[in-house]
Design an enzyme around this catalytic site. Structure first.
Site, PDB file in Angstrom:
ATOM      1  N   ARG A   1       0.850  -1.199   0.000  1.00 45.78           N
ATOM      2  CA  ARG A   1       0.000   0.000   0.000  1.00 45.78           C
ATOM      3  C   ARG A   1       0.884   1.247   0.000  1.00 45.78           C
ATOM      4  O   ARG A   1       1.680   1.448   0.915  1.00 45.78           O
ATOM      5  CB  ARG A   1      -0.903   0.015   1.240  1.00 45.78           C
ATOM      6  CG  ARG A   1      -1.685   1.294   1.370  1.00 45.78           C
ATOM      7  CD  ARG A   1      -2.677   1.287   2.532  1.00 45.78           C
ATOM      8  NE  ARG A   1      -3.302   2.587   2.636  1.00 45.78           N
ATOM      9  CZ  ARG A   1      -3.194   3.403   3.688  1.00 45.78           C
ATOM     10  NH1 ARG A   1      -2.528   3.039   4.752  1.00 45.78           N
ATOM     11  NH2 ARG A   1      -3.776   4.583   3.672  1.00 45.78           N
TER      12      ARG A   1
ATOM     13  N   HIS B   1      -3.056  10.892   0.724  1.00 49.07           N
ATOM     14  CA  HIS B   1      -2.517  10.746   2.084  1.00 49.07           C
ATOM     15  C   HIS B   1      -1.992  12.117   2.505  1.00 49.07           C
ATOM     16  O   HIS B   1      -0.793  12.301   2.738  1.00 49.07           O
ATOM     17  CB  HIS B   1      -1.439   9.660   2.097  1.00 49.07           C
ATOM     18  CG  HIS B   1      -1.170   9.063   3.454  1.00 49.07           C
ATOM     19  ND1 HIS B   1      -1.261   7.710   3.716  1.00 49.07           N
ATOM     20  CD2 HIS B   1      -0.810   9.626   4.629  1.00 49.07           C
ATOM     21  CE1 HIS B   1      -0.960   7.472   4.995  1.00 49.07           C
ATOM     22  NE2 HIS B   1      -0.676   8.626   5.562  1.00 49.07           N
TER      23      HIS B   1
ATOM     24  N   GLU C   1      -7.373   8.378   6.344  1.00 47.80           N
ATOM     25  CA  GLU C   1      -7.677   8.983   7.641  1.00 47.80           C
ATOM     26  C   GLU C   1      -8.200  10.422   7.570  1.00 47.80           C
ATOM     27  O   GLU C   1      -7.554  11.354   8.063  1.00 47.80           O
ATOM     28  CB  GLU C   1      -6.427   8.948   8.527  1.00 47.80           C
ATOM     29  CG  GLU C   1      -5.936   7.548   8.812  1.00 47.80           C
ATOM     30  CD  GLU C   1      -4.811   7.503   9.851  1.00 47.80           C
ATOM     31  OE1 GLU C   1      -4.322   8.569  10.270  1.00 47.80           O
ATOM     32  OE2 GLU C   1      -4.443   6.392  10.248  1.00 47.80           O
TER      33      GLU C   1
ATOM     34  N   ASN D   1      -6.998   1.555   9.939  1.00 48.14           N
ATOM     35  CA  ASN D   1      -5.700   1.923  10.490  1.00 48.14           C
ATOM     36  C   ASN D   1      -5.858   1.943  12.002  1.00 48.14           C
ATOM     37  O   ASN D   1      -6.647   2.727  12.542  1.00 48.14           O
ATOM     38  CB  ASN D   1      -5.274   3.320  10.022  1.00 48.14           C
ATOM     39  CG  ASN D   1      -5.000   3.382   8.527  1.00 48.14           C
ATOM     40  OD1 ASN D   1      -5.139   2.378   7.813  1.00 48.14           O
ATOM     41  ND2 ASN D   1      -4.621   4.549   8.056  1.00 48.14           N
TER      42      ASN D   1
ATOM     43  N   TYR E   1      -3.929   2.059  15.796  1.00 48.21           N
ATOM     44  CA  TYR E   1      -2.738   2.268  16.629  1.00 48.21           C
ATOM     45  C   TYR E   1      -3.036   2.120  18.116  1.00 48.21           C
ATOM     46  O   TYR E   1      -2.275   1.515  18.843  1.00 48.21           O
ATOM     47  CB  TYR E   1      -2.111   3.638  16.335  1.00 48.21           C
ATOM     48  CG  TYR E   1      -1.477   3.661  14.965  1.00 48.21           C
ATOM     49  CD1 TYR E   1      -0.184   3.179  14.779  1.00 48.21           C
ATOM     50  CD2 TYR E   1      -2.183   4.088  13.845  1.00 48.21           C
ATOM     51  CE1 TYR E   1       0.395   3.143  13.520  1.00 48.21           C
ATOM     52  CE2 TYR E   1      -1.612   4.044  12.577  1.00 48.21           C
ATOM     53  CZ  TYR E   1      -0.319   3.575  12.424  1.00 48.21           C
ATOM     54  OH  TYR E   1       0.246   3.516  11.172  1.00 48.21           O
TER      55      TYR E   1
ATOM     56  N   GLU F   1      -3.152  -0.210   8.152  1.00 47.82           N
ATOM     57  CA  GLU F   1      -1.977   0.263   8.898  1.00 47.82           C
ATOM     58  C   GLU F   1      -2.037  -0.283  10.310  1.00 47.82           C
ATOM     59  O   GLU F   1      -3.086  -0.216  10.966  1.00 47.82           O
ATOM     60  CB  GLU F   1      -1.935   1.798   9.024  1.00 47.82           C
ATOM     61  CG  GLU F   1      -1.516   2.529   7.793  1.00 47.82           C
ATOM     62  CD  GLU F   1      -1.450   4.046   8.014  1.00 47.82           C
ATOM     63  OE1 GLU F   1      -1.132   4.505   9.139  1.00 47.82           O
ATOM     64  OE2 GLU F   1      -1.722   4.767   7.044  1.00 47.82           O
TER      65      GLU F   1
END
Ligand code: BGC
Length: 444
Positions: A75, A119, A164, A293, A295, A353
């Site tokens: 990606r 992005h 995002e 994504n 985290y 991600e």
């Protein structure tokens, strides 16, 4: 079809501004990140992405690193100002050719290209007209999507419109810590709506150019309700009704605002957005998958002061190890968000991600533990029925980590930013072996 019927993609993820450098090569225009990083005080280390990892000139070496991992898919993002230097008008062929070559190299190496159109590196010329605060940027984005899809079409295995929009809106337009550096607080919300409108228009443009699946990559964070409003330790005391309401408000902002409208449910209540007739239908253009994504979770309680600007307080999530960013390591959060997205939206999911900042080199055992536990969480979500079709590590190589410059290192591969020499860390060999094992066992 049962999830097991789909091939599972192992991959790595990067983005254009964070790795490419070569900001003036081959007719590339200026992006908002070029402008922002050159303003004094914006980046913790004083660096810019002018050179970054110089991936623009070293992509063959980076594709070889990917091939060595044995990944199925890569990606990456396309820099809009390389393709349309001013964000409108005819294509800059030399810029587009870079991505043609990259896709050629990936396909020759047996790696499926997963292309993110945006992005965060908006052409500066569009920012001069308001950037994502300007409704017309959504139409410009669809035009750009059409140009890229006309060139690459079905050679891209999975198209991702935006990366995002939550983080871009909040960091870039509400708090001013990312480009374009605006601190509009809730005034930033029109940038969210216009990104989603651009997403919907781009989905329609892509559909007429490709039969490949189309998705969006959102940042998702499970919300933990913290109790003890007004006390020093967030975990003292049971959460009150006000804490629960605050957590719900945060969840609506971070998670639902960027997902509900994609599936025809409109926006959660309580947000003031410039929605015109027909916009919600455009935004709900059918997509094939959701990019996740992940985290960290977010711990929320009610505001500790009555005159707070926000309807919630974000507090530290105690009791977990943390990465160099100070982010708590909570693999269960990934399992929870995947099972929730599966339950609420019923679409295929890709973890687009997941990764951690640790400077350790060469023996980055903490990254290995992080990745291993999060891959287990993906497996747990699949066992619980979630249709998760891929897992992409952020990131292949250390890179320009936005406001932190190169001080936060996410790479499976270490980069010496003086010499640009790439040196695989222990986690690189570990992931290579992990992928090989999963192939042998025919399971993630
Ligand atoms: C972004 C990446 C970033 C990563 C780590 C994500 O929010 O998409 O560009 O490097 O987080 O901060």
């Amino acid at each position: 079809m049962a999830p097991a019927d789909h091939p599972f993609w192992w991959g790595v993820s990067t983005s254009a501004y964070q790795i490419e450098g070569a900001v003036r090569a081959d007719g590339r225009g200026v992006s908002i990140w070029d402008t922002f990083t050159h303003e004094p005080g914006r980046i913790a280390t004083g660096e810019t992405g002018d050179v970054a990892c110089d991936h623009y000139h070293r992509h063959a070496e980076d594709v070889a690193l990917m091939a060595g991992l044995g990944i199925d898919a890569y990606r990456f993002s396309v820099a809009w100002p390389r393709v349309q230097p001013d964000g409108r008008g005819p294509v800059n062929q030399r810029g587009l050719d870079f991505y043609r070559r990259l896709v050629d190299d990936l396909l020759a190496a047996g790696i499926a290209p997963v292309l993110t159109l945006y992005h965060w590196d908006l052409p500066q010329a569009l920012q001069e007209r308001g950037g994502w605060l300007d409704r017309d940027t959504a139409a410009r984005f669809a035009e750009y999507a059409d140009l890229v899809a006309a060139a690459l079409g079905d050679r891209v295995a999975l198209w991702i419109t935006l990366n995002e929009p939550f983080v871009h809106t909040v960091f870039g337009y509400a708090m001013g810590v990312h480009a374009p550096g605006l601190a509009l607080m809730f005034g930033a919300l029109s940038a969210a709506h216009h990104q989603l409108l651009g997403h919907g228009l781009a989905v329609s443009a892509l559909r007429s150019r490709t039969g490949s699946p189309i998705a969006i990559a959102n940042n998702y964070s499970p919300v933990v309700v913290a109790g003890g409003t007004g006390r020093a330790e967030p975990w003292v005391g049971e959460p009150s009704d006000a804490d629960h309401a605050a957590a719900d408000a945060y969840d609506a902002l971070h998670n639902r605002l960027f997902t509900d409208p994609l599936f025809g449910r409109g926006y959660p209540s309580g947000f003031d957005l410039p929605v015109a007739d027909g916009d919600l239908e455009v935004i709900a253009a059918p997509i094939d998958a959701i990019g996740v994504n992940y985290y960290q979770p977010t711990a929320i309680r009610a505001p500790s002061t009555p005159d707070s600007d926000l309807p919630f307080d974000i507090v530290a999530l105690e009791g977990y190890p943390v990465t160099d960013f100070g982010w708590p390591v909570v693999p269960d959060g990934l399992r929870d968000i995947l099972t929730r997205l599966h339950r609420d939206y019923g679409r295929p999911l890709y973890v687009t991600e997941n990764g951690c900042a640790y400077a350790d080199t060469p023996d980055d055992q903490r990254r290995i533990e992080y990745l291993s536990s999060h891959i287990d969480a993906v497996q747990a979500a699949r066992s619980a029925g979630a249709d998760v079709r891929g897992y992409f590590v952020w990131s292949l190589i250390d890179n320009f980590e936005w406001a932190e410059g190169t001080s936060k290192r996410f790479g499976l591969v270490h980069v010496d930013f003086d010499t640009l020499v790439r040196t695989p860390r222990a986690s690189y060999a570990w992931l290579r072996d992990r992928i090989a094992r999963s192939r042998a066992e025919e399971t993630p």
